[in-house]
Design a protein around this motif. Structure first.
Motif, mmCIF file in Angstrom:
data_model
loop_
_atom_site.group_PDB
_atom_site.id
_atom_site.type_symbol
_atom_site.label_atom_id
_atom_site.label_comp_id
_atom_site.label_asym_id
_atom_site.label_seq_id
_atom_site.Cartn_x
_atom_site.Cartn_y
_atom_site.Cartn_z
ATOM 1 N N GLY A 183 20.560 -18.613 -15.095
ATOM 2 C CA GLY A 183 21.361 -17.413 -15.335
ATOM 3 C C GLY A 183 20.771 -16.532 -16.418
ATOM 4 O O GLY A 183 20.746 -15.300 -16.297
ATOM 5 N N GLU A 184 20.287 -17.153 -17.503
ATOM 6 C CA GLU A 184 19.661 -16.380 -18.587
ATOM 7 C C GLU A 184 18.387 -15.692 -18.096
ATOM 8 O O GLU A 184 18.147 -14.521 -18.398
ATOM 9 N N GLN A 216 19.400 -12.755 -15.844
ATOM 10 C CA GLN A 216 19.886 -11.570 -16.569
ATOM 11 C C GLN A 216 18.730 -10.711 -17.067
ATOM 12 O O GLN A 216 18.725 -9.496 -16.900
ATOM 13 N N GLN A 228 19.795 -11.615 -7.963
ATOM 14 C CA GLN A 228 19.737 -13.018 -8.393
ATOM 15 C C GLN A 228 19.061 -13.886 -7.336
ATOM 16 O O GLN A 228 18.245 -14.741 -7.684
ATOM 17 N N ARG A 252 24.531 -26.219 -14.581
ATOM 18 C CA ARG A 252 23.432 -25.295 -14.852
ATOM 19 C C ARG A 252 22.088 -25.944 -14.546
ATOM 20 O O ARG A 252 21.941 -27.163 -14.629
#
Length: 131
Positions: A28-29, A32, A42, A66
């Motif tokens: 996710g990081e 972004q 994504q 995650r």
């Protein structure tokens, strides 16, 4: 796909830069940052991560739900192995540059030492006295 083909994509290079800077990041990081910089989705980021993982440039581990990514050793080593025969074209020049930089630094140091060791110029204006 050859290791250099993997590195030929700017998104994948950016992902590797992010991981090299931080050591480890979640998908996710990474998404972004890359989505903001490249304007991709994504799922596209996930595809780039898959290519990097499949070719040994990144490793992934589960942390709950995650996925944490870090730089893997195999891909960079393959790229380095391929580039090694070409080092003879740039390493001597880098060595010469290092020598010239060291000479310049030494010269500046010696010049600064000479200036600080020189006697004061009698023609120079006297420094004001403090009260």
């Amino acid at each position: 796909m050859h290791a250099l083909d993997v590195l030929g994509d700017s998104v994948r290079r950016r992902i590797l830069e992010l991981l090299a800077e931080s050591g480890e990041r979640s998908a996710g990081e990474i998404g972004q940052v890359v989505q903001g910089e490249f304007g991709i989705s994504q799922p596209a980021v996930s595809q780039h991560l898959k290519v990097l993982r499949d070719h040994g440039f990144v490793e992934v581990r589960a942390e709950g739900r995650r996925r944490m990514y870090s730089v893997g050793p195999r891909g960079p080593r393959e790229a380095s192995d391929w580039l090694t025969p070409f080092e003879r074209f740039w390493l001597p020049r880098l060595d010469a540059l290092g020598t010239e930089l060291a000479r310049g630094k030494r010269r500046r140091r010696l010049d600064a030492e000479q200036v600080s060791a020189a006697p004061p110029d009698p023609r120079a204006a006297p420094e004001p006295r403090s009260a």
